[in-house]
Design an enzyme around this catalytic site. Structure first.
Site, PDB file in Angstrom:
ATOM      1  N   GLY A 130     -24.280   3.099  -2.411  1.00  0.00           N
ATOM      2  CA  GLY A 130     -23.391   3.703  -3.403  1.00  0.00           C
ATOM      3  C   GLY A 130     -23.077   2.702  -4.492  1.00  0.00           C
ATOM      4  CE  LYS A 188      -4.488   0.970   0.487  1.00  0.00           C
ATOM      5  NZ  LYS A 188      -5.702   0.241   0.105  1.00  0.00           N
TER       6      LYS A 188
END
Ligand code: NAD
Length: 348
Positions: A180, A78
């Site tokens: 969403g 990451k």
């Protein structure tokens, strides 16, 4: 740093600074045992560099586990960029980030995360080919949300089969928090198979439109998690299974796409003790990273994505069965499985 819990045997952590653009980034590579480390880049205005480093280490280890459980030839990594995503972005900043990624020679693939857009990634892509999640180009995989939603939907069915004896959705009830990109897809699939679906979202217009389209029943945002239903499906925020909410849950299953649903691992144990089956979030929401992995392979193949999705649902069912057999929480079983897959690959 080596002794902190967050470090968790990371292979390497790279601190990046570019004087001309002001870039301050950390790229963490948790494991490359299963393949190149893959995980998105987040831009956030951290309080200090320790907070930034802790965040990237936690997220990077999470990607190792997610990629291992999705049976992908990818390790975990990451990146975080320190800055305000509204005011501090420049094309040069992302080009500098791209050069840093390129410098790692393909041991880390980056993608979009909180604070980044496909446009930002396109600037990074000018400097490195190790960028996934692009909207155009030969292998571009586009929006991963539909694949995530499909995985969550199938995961809900697998959870129903394990906890309630049958995976059919006709006659089942599901409360969906957040409609969403992922949540709305899940609602449509559930309704198409005859489930009774309750929905809530802070975006009132999204609720009205989806209720109209699918016949789902709007519920107050403060009440959605506590509906008396078969399944609660969190698809909005993290940390929603916590001290305040856990006692009020009135469901048999928690299965949704939101990341980090458990405020802390012990809430997974608490769900287990209450007899609520929890689908570990980083397993059930692995559809998105499967889609990205197809892009990284350089040859986006829908059939490959479909095969990995089926494997993912099989893995979820295995977690549910092991949880029953070993009398252990599903989140603990999933963590153990992820660690043992990574260890096995490292040993070779
Ligand atoms: P999104 O931003 O499109 O949807 C989130 C929705 O939740 C929005 O409609 C928002 O209004 C709503 N929301 C926010 N706070 C809320 C609250 N308090 N109560 C009810 N609704 C609230 O995001 P998305 O892409 O659908 O992702 C949803 C979750 O799934 C996130 O946690 C994300 O990290 C995770 N996830 C997404 C993907 C993917 O492929 N998009 C993959 C893996 C995990």
């Amino acid at each position: 740093m080596f002794d902190t819990a967050a470090f968790d045997s990371h292979e390497s952590v790279h601190f990046v600074h570019d004087e001309d653009t002001g870039l301050r980034a950390v790229i963490a590579i948790h494991s490359t045992a299963l393949g190149p480390a893959a995980g998105g880049c987040r831009m956030w205005d951290y309080a200090d560099s320790m907070a930034m480093t802790r965040d990237v280490l936690r997220l990077s280890q999470g990607m190792s586990f997610k990629n291992a459980m999705a049976d992908l030839p990818l390790g975990g990594g990451k990146a975080v960029i320190w800055g305000n995503a509204k005011t501090d972005k420049t094309p040069e900043l992302f080009r500098a980030f791209g050069r840093a990624v390129e410098g790692l020679n393909g041991t880390y693939w980056t993608a979009e995360d909180v604070g980044l857009s496909p446009e930002d990634l396109a600037f990074a892509r000018e400097e490195t080919r190790y960028v996934a999640g692009l909207t155009d180009g030969a292998a571009a995989s586009g929006d991963p949300s539909p694949v995530t939603a499909e995985g969550v939907f199938r995961g809900i069915k697998a959870a129903c089969a394990s906890a309630l004896g049958a995976g059919e959705m006709d006659g089942r009830s599901v409360a969906v928090q957040g409609v969403g990109h992922v949540g709305a897809g899940v609602v449509r699939k559930l309704r198409a198979e005859g489930a009774k679906v309750y929905i809530a979202d802070i975006a009132a217009e999204a609720i009205a439109q989806l209720a109209d389209e699918t016949g789902a029943i709007p519920v107050n945002v403060d009440d959605i998690l506590f509906q008396e239903v078969d399944v609660v499906s969190p698809n909005a925020l993290g940390g929603i299974i916590n001290e305040t909410t856990i006692e009020k849950l009135n469901c048999k299953i928690v299965a949704g796409g939101a990341n980090n649903q458990l405020h802390a691992p012990e809430f997974g144990e608490a769900l287990f003790r209450k007899g609520i089956l929890y689908a570990p979030d980083y397993v059930i929401n692995g559809g998105g990273i499967i889609n990205v992995a197809a892009e990284i392979s350089g040859n986006y193949d829908r059939a490959w994505v479909e095969g990995k999705l089926s494997t993912l649902v099989g893995t979820l069912s295995e977690i549910f069965e092991r949880s029953k057999a070993e009398m252990a929480s599903t989140n603990r079983i999933a963590d153990e499985m992820a660690r043992s897959r990574i260890r096995a690959a490292r040993i070779g």
